[in-house]
Design a protein around this motif. Sequence first.
Motif, PDB file in Angstrom:
ATOM      1  N   ASP A   1       1.215  -1.258  -0.022  1.00 54.39           N
ATOM      2  CA  ASP A   1       0.473   0.296  -0.065  1.00 54.39           C
ATOM      3  C   ASP A   1       1.116   1.087   0.785  1.00 54.39           C
ATOM      4  O   ASP A   1       0.995   1.634  -0.968  1.00 54.39           O
ATOM      5  CB  ASP A   1      -0.791  -0.277   1.051  1.00 54.39           C
ATOM      6  CG  ASP A   1      -2.010   1.216   1.125  1.00 54.39           C
ATOM      7  OD1 ASP A   1      -2.762   1.484   0.278  1.00 54.39           O
ATOM      8  OD2 ASP A   1      -1.730   1.775   2.435  1.00 54.39           O
ATOM      9  N   LEU A   2       1.766   1.575   1.244  1.00 51.25           N
ATOM     10  CA  LEU A   2       2.946   2.666   1.184  1.00 51.25           C
ATOM     11  C   LEU A   2       3.473   2.366  -0.471  1.00 51.25           C
ATOM     12  O   LEU A   2       3.424   3.769  -0.806  1.00 51.25           O
ATOM     13  CB  LEU A   2       3.469   2.717   1.991  1.00 51.25           C
ATOM     14  CG  LEU A   2       2.642   3.407   3.846  1.00 51.25           C
ATOM     15  CD1 LEU A   2       3.831   3.003   4.951  1.00 51.25           C
ATOM     16  CD2 LEU A   2       2.604   4.576   3.246  1.00 51.25           C
ATOM     17  N   ILE A   3       4.239   1.885  -0.672  1.00 50.30           N
ATOM     18  CA  ILE A   3       4.601   1.756  -1.744  1.00 50.30           C
ATOM     19  C   ILE A   3       4.224   2.484  -3.128  1.00 50.30           C
ATOM     20  O   ILE A   3       4.194   2.750  -4.168  1.00 50.30           O
ATOM     21  CB  ILE A   3       5.839   0.014  -2.144  1.00 50.30           C
ATOM     22  CG1 ILE A   3       6.974  -0.463  -1.366  1.00 50.30           C
ATOM     23  CG2 ILE A   3       6.134  -0.143  -3.578  1.00 50.30           C
ATOM     24  CD1 ILE A   3       6.562  -2.105  -0.872  1.00 50.30           C
ATOM     25  N   ARG A   4       3.143   1.459  -3.546  1.00 47.20           N
ATOM     26  CA  ARG A   4       1.909   2.133  -4.037  1.00 47.20           C
ATOM     27  C   ARG A   4       2.111   3.371  -4.499  1.00 47.20           C
ATOM     28  O   ARG A   4       1.612   4.365  -5.504  1.00 47.20           O
ATOM     29  CB  ARG A   4       1.138   0.748  -4.177  1.00 47.20           C
ATOM     30  CG  ARG A   4      -0.265   1.528  -6.029  1.00 47.20           C
ATOM     31  CD  ARG A   4      -1.114   0.146  -5.856  1.00 47.20           C
ATOM     32  NE  ARG A   4      -2.315   1.719  -6.825  1.00 47.20           N
ATOM     33  CZ  ARG A   4      -2.391   0.871  -7.871  1.00 47.20           C
ATOM     34  NH1 ARG A   4      -1.325   0.982  -8.340  1.00 47.20           N
ATOM     35  NH2 ARG A   4      -2.793   1.739  -8.861  1.00 47.20           N
ATOM     36  N   LYS A   5       1.255   3.826  -2.971  1.00 45.65           N
ATOM     37  CA  LYS A   5       0.546   5.133  -3.079  1.00 45.65           C
ATOM     38  C   LYS A   5       2.651   6.830  -2.686  1.00 45.65           C
ATOM     39  O   LYS A   5       2.027   7.453  -3.859  1.00 45.65           O
ATOM     40  CB  LYS A   5       0.706   5.430  -0.891  1.00 45.65           C
ATOM     41  CG  LYS A   5      -0.424   4.871  -1.127  1.00 45.65           C
ATOM     42  CD  LYS A   5      -1.211   5.654   0.540  1.00 45.65           C
ATOM     43  CE  LYS A   5      -2.799   4.526   0.714  1.00 45.65           C
ATOM     44  NZ  LYS A   5      -2.981   4.546   1.844  1.00 45.65           N
ATOM     45  N   ALA A   6       3.473   5.994  -2.371  1.00 41.51           N
ATOM     46  CA  ALA A   6       4.579   6.834  -2.906  1.00 41.51           C
ATOM     47  C   ALA A   6       5.109   6.982  -4.894  1.00 41.51           C
ATOM     48  O   ALA A   6       5.649   7.908  -4.819  1.00 41.51           O
ATOM     49  CB  ALA A   6       5.719   5.670  -1.773  1.00 41.51           C
ATOM     50  N   SER A   7       4.631   5.577  -5.185  1.00 45.87           N
ATOM     51  CA  SER A   7       4.804   5.491  -6.039  1.00 45.87           C
ATOM     52  C   SER A   7       4.001   6.421  -7.541  1.00 45.87           C
ATOM     53  O   SER A   7       4.322   7.115  -8.187  1.00 45.87           O
ATOM     54  CB  SER A   7       5.009   3.669  -7.435  1.00 45.87           C
ATOM     55  OG  SER A   7       5.790   2.782  -6.129  1.00 45.87           O
ATOM     56  N   LEU A   8       3.327   6.417  -6.964  1.00 43.75           N
ATOM     57  CA  LEU A   8       1.990   6.984  -7.657  1.00 43.75           C
ATOM     58  C   LEU A   8       1.852   8.797  -7.167  1.00 43.75           C
ATOM     59  O   LEU A   8       2.524   9.753  -8.004  1.00 43.75           O
ATOM     60  CB  LEU A   8       0.193   6.895  -7.140  1.00 43.75           C
ATOM     61  CG  LEU A   8      -0.328   5.410  -7.879  1.00 43.75           C
ATOM     62  CD1 LEU A   8      -1.037   5.074  -7.237  1.00 43.75           C
ATOM     63  CD2 LEU A   8      -0.272   5.851  -9.403  1.00 43.75           C
ATOM     64  N   LEU A   9       2.265   9.015  -5.996  1.00 44.90           N
ATOM     65  CA  LEU A   9       2.917  10.735  -5.760  1.00 44.90           C
ATOM     66  C   LEU A   9       3.776  11.459  -5.980  1.00 44.90           C
ATOM     67  O   LEU A   9       3.816  12.134  -6.303  1.00 44.90           O
ATOM     68  CB  LEU A   9       2.713  11.102  -4.189  1.00 44.90           C
ATOM     69  CG  LEU A   9       1.426  10.726  -3.368  1.00 44.90           C
ATOM     70  CD1 LEU A   9       2.091  10.103  -2.320  1.00 44.90           C
ATOM     71  CD2 LEU A   9       0.520  11.770  -3.222  1.00 44.90           C
ATOM     72  N   SER A  10       4.427  10.226  -6.449  1.00 43.89           N
ATOM     73  CA  SER A  10       6.315  10.748  -6.965  1.00 43.89           C
ATOM     74  C   SER A  10       5.621  11.078  -8.053  1.00 43.89           C
ATOM     75  O   SER A  10       6.068  12.216  -9.139  1.00 43.89           O
ATOM     76  CB  SER A  10       7.348   9.771  -7.272  1.00 43.89           C
ATOM     77  OG  SER A  10       7.730   9.624  -5.752  1.00 43.89           O
ATOM     78  N   MET A  11       4.821  10.044  -9.381  1.00 44.68           N
ATOM     79  CA  MET A  11       5.102  10.279 -10.778  1.00 44.68           C
ATOM     80  C   MET A  11       3.790  11.582 -10.617  1.00 44.68           C
ATOM     81  O   MET A  11       3.562  12.295 -11.369  1.00 44.68           O
ATOM     82  CB  MET A  11       4.180   9.597 -11.235  1.00 44.68           C
ATOM     83  CG  MET A  11       4.713   7.795 -10.922  1.00 44.68           C
ATOM     84  SD  MET A  11       3.759   6.385 -12.109  1.00 44.68           S
ATOM     85  CE  MET A  11       3.293   5.830 -10.920  1.00 44.68           C
ATOM     86  N   PHE A  12       2.724  11.921  -9.851  1.00 39.75           N
ATOM     87  CA  PHE A  12       1.726  12.407  -9.634  1.00 39.75           C
ATOM     88  C   PHE A  12       3.075  14.225  -9.644  1.00 39.75           C
ATOM     89  O   PHE A  12       2.584  15.541  -9.991  1.00 39.75           O
ATOM     90  CB  PHE A  12       0.568  13.004  -8.625  1.00 39.75           C
ATOM     91  CG  PHE A  12       0.061  12.282  -8.121  1.00 39.75           C
ATOM     92  CD1 PHE A  12      -0.526  11.398  -9.695  1.00 39.75           C
ATOM     93  CD2 PHE A  12      -0.724  11.610  -7.603  1.00 39.75           C
ATOM     94  CE1 PHE A  12      -1.515  10.476  -9.840  1.00 39.75           C
ATOM     95  CE2 PHE A  12      -1.754  10.993  -7.627  1.00 39.75           C
ATOM     96  CZ  PHE A  12      -1.785   9.737  -8.231  1.00 39.75           C
ATOM     97  N   ALA A  13       3.587  14.132  -9.213  1.00 43.91           N
ATOM     98  CA  ALA A  13       4.267  15.845  -8.859  1.00 43.91           C
ATOM     99  C   ALA A  13       5.826  15.735  -9.625  1.00 43.91           C
ATOM    100  O   ALA A  13       6.471  16.716  -9.315  1.00 43.91           O
ATOM    101  CB  ALA A  13       5.467  15.505  -7.168  1.00 43.91           C
ATOM    102  N   GLY A  14       5.832  14.565 -10.721  1.00 40.98           N
ATOM    103  CA  GLY A  14       6.979  15.052 -11.953  1.00 40.98           C
ATOM    104  C   GLY A  14       7.588  13.955 -11.903  1.00 40.98           C
ATOM    105  O   GLY A  14       8.489  14.492 -12.756  1.00 40.98           O
ATOM    106  N   ALA A  15       7.891  13.211 -11.511  1.00 37.56           N
ATOM    107  CA  ALA A  15       9.248  11.299 -11.873  1.00 37.56           C
ATOM    108  C   ALA A  15       8.926  11.608 -13.213  1.00 37.56           C
ATOM    109  O   ALA A  15       7.706  11.454 -13.125  1.00 37.56           O
ATOM    110  CB  ALA A  15       9.126  11.257 -10.444  1.00 37.56           C
TER     111      ALA A  15
END
Length: 292
Positions: free
Chosen positions: A183-197
């Motif tokens: 759950d946290l790995i997926r959230k961190a992945s999505l948040l990073s992409m949302f922010a421009g990774a």
Amino acid sequence: MEYANHLNEYAPAPSEAQAAEEVARMKTAAVRNENSDVYKLCYSAIDLTTLSCSDSVRSVTAFAEKAVEFYDKFPHIPNVASICIYPSFVETVGVAVDGTPMRITSVAGGFPAAQTFLEVKALEVAMAIENGADEVDIVLNAGRMLTGEYDEAANEVEVIRAEMDEEIVLKVIIESGVLKTPDLIRKASLLSMFAGADFIKTSTGKTDVSATPEAAVVMCHAIKDFYEKTGRKVGFKAAGGVRTPQDAVLYYTIVEEILGKEWCTPELFRIGASSAANNLISAIEGREVKFF
């Protein structure tokens, strides 16, 4: 910007059992990819890394010059994607690789813990780019992720991304071994992409648990879902503990199976490694090679 609310637009993470089941399937599928062509692709996807407290201008120069020498010594093998170093050595590597296609990756932004002032992180990134970095690897604030401060973690990435021109590649390390749960790995992945990774990366290699196939499965599914919603392709980088050709091929297979062949290029797939380089060369050549 508020990013956390957008997490609700995506399906939940797989369970640990589901991720483990998928990894078992990937290990079976990976056998077909244990061949010279895939070994060469994996080698060309390496960010050849030295991140030691003993690094010096002399040692980093020698390291970079050896990577450049590879072009002549092994012309039949595509060379590594980049050399990855601390920001103070960006200019050193730039001198050594001048006139070659070799890219320069700098860790920055308070690597490896990301526990410093945001202004310091942004300045360090800006200085690395000014000195010649083509790509920058930063760390998502794991402490904020563990306490549920998702917007704060993502906003740090957004601020740092704003320091860069579009052509600079930003890789965000989510430190999956610290986050632990799908759950946290997926959230961190999505948040990073949302922010421009431009890439999401498993780990710094500086923690007890680094890259794992289970984390890679979760991250690659997040990349796929993000692409289907936005049309933007984000790359995947495995780093920390990738040592053998079989390790590299397993991560290649995970990317191939979940994201497709179009992701199996150095533009969208990377491996952060040092020891894996010699082992992949040896597998390609069919003999033990200790080039680095």
